[in-house]
Design a protein around this motif. Structure first.
Motif, PDB file in Angstrom:
ATOM      1  N   GLY A 131      -3.009   7.120  -5.270  1.00 46.45           N
ATOM      2  CA  GLY A 131      -2.277   9.106  -5.179  1.00 46.45           C
ATOM      3  C   GLY A 131      -3.332  10.135  -4.552  1.00 46.45           C
ATOM      4  O   GLY A 131      -3.385  11.332  -4.824  1.00 46.45           O
ATOM      5  N   VAL A 132      -5.116   9.202  -4.146  1.00 48.11           N
ATOM      6  CA  VAL A 132      -5.970   9.990  -3.778  1.00 48.11           C
ATOM      7  C   VAL A 132      -6.600   9.672  -2.714  1.00 48.11           C
ATOM      8  O   VAL A 132      -7.455  10.049  -2.807  1.00 48.11           O
ATOM      9  CB  VAL A 132      -6.721  10.293  -5.352  1.00 48.11           C
ATOM     10  N   ILE A 133      -6.531   8.507  -2.477  1.00 51.09           N
ATOM     11  CA  ILE A 133      -7.142   8.655  -1.104  1.00 51.09           C
ATOM     12  C   ILE A 133      -6.129   7.875  -0.314  1.00 51.09           C
ATOM     13  O   ILE A 133      -5.080   7.931   0.316  1.00 51.09           O
ATOM     14  CB  ILE A 133      -6.982   6.783  -1.388  1.00 51.09           C
ATOM     15  N   GLY A 134      -6.462   8.478   1.004  1.00 53.42           N
ATOM     16  CA  GLY A 134      -5.687   8.201   1.887  1.00 53.42           C
ATOM     17  C   GLY A 134      -6.806   8.454   3.445  1.00 53.42           C
ATOM     18  O   GLY A 134      -8.157   8.165   2.854  1.00 53.42           O
ATOM     19  N   PRO A 135      -6.136   8.719   4.873  1.00 57.55           N
ATOM     20  CA  PRO A 135      -7.137   8.146   5.937  1.00 57.55           C
ATOM     21  C   PRO A 135      -8.480   8.780   5.660  1.00 57.55           C
ATOM     22  O   PRO A 135      -9.385   7.707   5.969  1.00 57.55           O
ATOM     23  CB  PRO A 135      -6.628   8.813   6.952  1.00 57.55           C
ATOM     24  N   VAL A 173       6.304  -3.520   2.884  1.00 59.93           N
ATOM     25  CA  VAL A 173       5.360  -2.292   2.378  1.00 59.93           C
ATOM     26  C   VAL A 173       4.526  -3.257   4.009  1.00 59.93           C
ATOM     27  O   VAL A 173       3.807  -4.357   4.044  1.00 59.93           O
ATOM     28  CB  VAL A 173       4.477  -2.857   1.102  1.00 59.93           C
ATOM     29  N   LEU A 174       4.197  -2.408   4.840  1.00 60.83           N
ATOM     30  CA  LEU A 174       3.192  -2.645   5.787  1.00 60.83           C
ATOM     31  C   LEU A 174       1.831  -1.943   5.087  1.00 60.83           C
ATOM     32  O   LEU A 174       1.906  -0.744   5.410  1.00 60.83           O
ATOM     33  CB  LEU A 174       3.867  -2.142   7.406  1.00 60.83           C
ATOM     34  N   VAL A 175       0.689  -3.369   6.037  1.00 61.03           N
ATOM     35  CA  VAL A 175      -0.469  -1.985   6.096  1.00 61.03           C
ATOM     36  C   VAL A 175      -1.025  -1.997   7.378  1.00 61.03           C
ATOM     37  O   VAL A 175      -1.058  -2.624   7.959  1.00 61.03           O
ATOM     38  CB  VAL A 175      -1.492  -3.038   4.740  1.00 61.03           C
ATOM     39  N   GLU A 176      -2.037  -1.385   7.955  1.00 59.80           N
ATOM     40  CA  GLU A 176      -2.260  -1.217   8.554  1.00 59.80           C
ATOM     41  C   GLU A 176      -3.383  -2.642   9.034  1.00 59.80           C
ATOM     42  O   GLU A 176      -3.632  -3.151   8.084  1.00 59.80           O
ATOM     43  CB  GLU A 176      -3.783  -0.082   9.375  1.00 59.80           C
ATOM     44  N   ASN A 209      -1.709  -5.115   9.903  1.00 56.75           N
ATOM     45  CA  ASN A 209       0.109  -6.553   9.545  1.00 56.75           C
ATOM     46  C   ASN A 209       0.960  -6.038  11.782  1.00 56.75           C
ATOM     47  O   ASN A 209       0.202  -4.825  11.970  1.00 56.75           O
ATOM     48  CB  ASN A 209       0.568  -5.872   8.658  1.00 56.75           C
ATOM     49  N   PRO A 210       0.429  -7.465  12.284  1.00 57.33           N
ATOM     50  CA  PRO A 210       1.312  -6.950  13.009  1.00 57.33           C
ATOM     51  C   PRO A 210       2.437  -6.018  13.709  1.00 57.33           C
ATOM     52  O   PRO A 210       3.147  -5.701  14.645  1.00 57.33           O
ATOM     53  CB  PRO A 210       1.213  -8.776  13.899  1.00 57.33           C
ATOM     54  N   GLU A 211       3.689  -6.059  12.114  1.00 62.02           N
ATOM     55  CA  GLU A 211       4.501  -5.727  12.287  1.00 62.02           C
ATOM     56  C   GLU A 211       3.950  -4.512  12.420  1.00 62.02           C
ATOM     57  O   GLU A 211       4.849  -2.574  12.627  1.00 62.02           O
ATOM     58  CB  GLU A 211       5.004  -5.796  11.744  1.00 62.02           C
ATOM     59  N   PHE A 212       3.257  -3.361  12.122  1.00 58.92           N
ATOM     60  CA  PHE A 212       2.743  -1.844  11.993  1.00 58.92           C
ATOM     61  C   PHE A 212       2.418  -1.216  13.183  1.00 58.92           C
ATOM     62  O   PHE A 212       1.920  -1.923  14.012  1.00 58.92           O
ATOM     63  CB  PHE A 212       1.410  -1.749  11.385  1.00 58.92           C
ATOM     64  N   PRO A 213       3.623  -0.008  12.858  1.00 53.66           N
ATOM     65  CA  PRO A 213       3.871  -0.024  15.082  1.00 53.66           C
ATOM     66  C   PRO A 213       2.334   1.379  15.343  1.00 53.66           C
ATOM     67  O   PRO A 213       1.556   1.605  14.967  1.00 53.66           O
ATOM     68  CB  PRO A 213       4.444   1.945  14.255  1.00 53.66           C
ATOM     69  N   LYS A 214       2.649   0.474  16.641  1.00 51.25           N
ATOM     70  CA  LYS A 214       0.978   1.431  17.491  1.00 51.25           C
ATOM     71  C   LYS A 214       0.988   2.062  17.634  1.00 51.25           C
ATOM     72  O   LYS A 214       0.158   2.652  17.822  1.00 51.25           O
ATOM     73  CB  LYS A 214       1.035   0.736  18.640  1.00 51.25           C
ATOM     74  N   VAL A 215       2.012   2.636  17.251  1.00 48.75           N
ATOM     75  CA  VAL A 215       2.030   4.422  17.370  1.00 48.75           C
ATOM     76  C   VAL A 215       1.349   5.270  16.756  1.00 48.75           C
ATOM     77  O   VAL A 215       0.213   6.515  17.011  1.00 48.75           O
ATOM     78  CB  VAL A 215       3.353   5.161  17.298  1.00 48.75           C
ATOM     79  N   PHE A 216       0.291   4.407  15.529  1.00 51.76           N
ATOM     80  CA  PHE A 216      -0.149   4.993  14.482  1.00 51.76           C
ATOM     81  C   PHE A 216      -1.602   4.977  15.711  1.00 51.76           C
ATOM     82  O   PHE A 216      -2.135   5.612  14.719  1.00 51.76           O
ATOM     83  CB  PHE A 216      -0.042   4.935  13.403  1.00 51.76           C
ATOM     84  N   LEU A 228      -3.599   8.580  16.538  1.00 50.36           N
ATOM     85  CA  LEU A 228      -3.192   9.594  15.404  1.00 50.36           C
ATOM     86  C   LEU A 228      -5.015   9.617  14.843  1.00 50.36           C
ATOM     87  O   LEU A 228      -6.089   9.061  14.136  1.00 50.36           O
ATOM     88  CB  LEU A 228      -2.253   9.478  14.359  1.00 50.36           C
ATOM     89  N   TYR A 229      -5.258  11.001  14.801  1.00 51.92           N
ATOM     90  CA  TYR A 229      -7.019  11.475  14.081  1.00 51.92           C
ATOM     91  C   TYR A 229      -6.624  10.724  12.393  1.00 51.92           C
ATOM     92  O   TYR A 229      -8.033  10.319  11.935  1.00 51.92           O
ATOM     93  CB  TYR A 229      -6.497  13.072  13.975  1.00 51.92           C
ATOM     94  N   ASP A 230      -5.614  11.293  11.775  1.00 52.75           N
ATOM     95  CA  ASP A 230      -5.874  10.456  10.470  1.00 52.75           C
ATOM     96  C   ASP A 230      -4.407   9.580  10.266  1.00 52.75           C
ATOM     97  O   ASP A 230      -3.234  10.031   9.541  1.00 52.75           O
ATOM     98  CB  ASP A 230      -5.983  11.656   9.474  1.00 52.75           C
ATOM     99  N   PRO A 231      -4.529   8.429  10.665  1.00 53.14           N
ATOM    100  CA  PRO A 231      -3.331   7.936  10.284  1.00 53.14           C
ATOM    101  C   PRO A 231      -2.930   6.966   9.260  1.00 53.14           C
ATOM    102  O   PRO A 231      -4.138   6.674   8.574  1.00 53.14           O
ATOM    103  CB  PRO A 231      -3.274   6.941  11.606  1.00 53.14           C
ATOM    104  N   PRO A 232      -1.630   7.043   8.648  1.00 52.60           N
ATOM    105  CA  PRO A 232      -1.276   6.921   7.015  1.00 52.60           C
ATOM    106  C   PRO A 232      -1.783   4.578   7.204  1.00 52.60           C
ATOM    107  O   PRO A 232      -2.057   4.577   8.553  1.00 52.60           O
ATOM    108  CB  PRO A 232       0.116   6.679   6.929  1.00 52.60           C
ATOM    109  N   PHE A 233      -2.011   4.174   6.565  1.00 49.76           N
ATOM    110  CA  PHE A 233      -2.013   3.165   6.399  1.00 49.76           C
ATOM    111  C   PHE A 233      -1.584   1.924   5.450  1.00 49.76           C
ATOM    112  O   PHE A 233      -1.780   0.706   5.490  1.00 49.76           O
ATOM    113  CB  PHE A 233      -4.232   3.039   5.866  1.00 49.76           C
ATOM    114  N   VAL A 234      -1.020   2.620   4.954  1.00 43.51           N
ATOM    115  CA  VAL A 234       0.647   2.512   4.129  1.00 43.51           C
ATOM    116  C   VAL A 234       1.178   2.281   4.605  1.00 43.51           C
ATOM    117  O   VAL A 234       1.723   3.588   4.713  1.00 43.51           O
ATOM    118  CB  VAL A 234       0.098   2.121   3.407  1.00 43.51           C
ATOM    119  N   LEU A 235       2.459   1.406   5.488  1.00 43.01           N
ATOM    120  CA  LEU A 235       4.320   2.486   5.531  1.00 43.01           C
ATOM    121  C   LEU A 235       4.745   1.350   4.300  1.00 43.01           C
ATOM    122  O   LEU A 235       4.892   0.541   4.222  1.00 43.01           O
ATOM    123  CB  LEU A 235       4.106   1.767   6.730  1.00 43.01           C
TER     124      LEU A 235
END
Length: 122
Positions: free
Chosen positions: A14-18, A80-83, A85-92, A95-102
């Motif tokens: 809950g405290v770690i972002g990009p 649950v996808l983490v950066e 992963n081949p399924e992680f959307p390329k659109v991210f 981004l400057y600070d992309p999410p690393f978990v979807l």
């Protein structure tokens, strides 16, 4: 702990972002090594605070917590996808600070690349 589990555990803290993840990776190329660091080592990292370091260090069983959350997600039809992963959307990638978990419900097709919705806050 593998890198998938480590990324998800950091997210679940809950405290770690990009930004904190980026500085953590610079100091610990193997992201799982963040969990072996001391609170003092972590709190010295750019963008980290003593409170964020303490929160990460207070995770008693990060792998167990990850497994528990993955089981809950699976029972609800959530992928649950983490950066990385081949399924992680390329659109991210742009981004400057992309999410690393979807957390994804449903299917994602290549033609959806420009039609993604992100719900939540940072």
């Amino acid at each position: 702990m593998n890198s998938y589990q480590a990324l998800l555990a950091l997210h679940l803290s809950g405290v770690i972002g990009p930004r904190r993840l980026k500085s953590g990776r610079e100091a610990f190329p193997e992201v799982a090594d963040i969990f072996g660091a001391t609170e003092e080592q972590l709190s010295r990292l750019p963008d980290w605070t003593a409170a964020s370091a303490q929160k990460v260090q207070s995770m008693k069983d990060p792998v167990g917590r990850v497994e528990q959350e993955l089981e809950k997600a699976e029972t609800q039809g959530i992928t649950v996808l983490v950066e990385g992963n081949p399924e992680f959307p390329k659109v991210f990638e742009n981004l400057y600070d992309p999410p690393f978990v979807l957390w994804r419900i449903g299917h994602y097709f290549p033609e959806d690349e420009n039609a993604i919705a992100v719900i939540g806050c940072r």
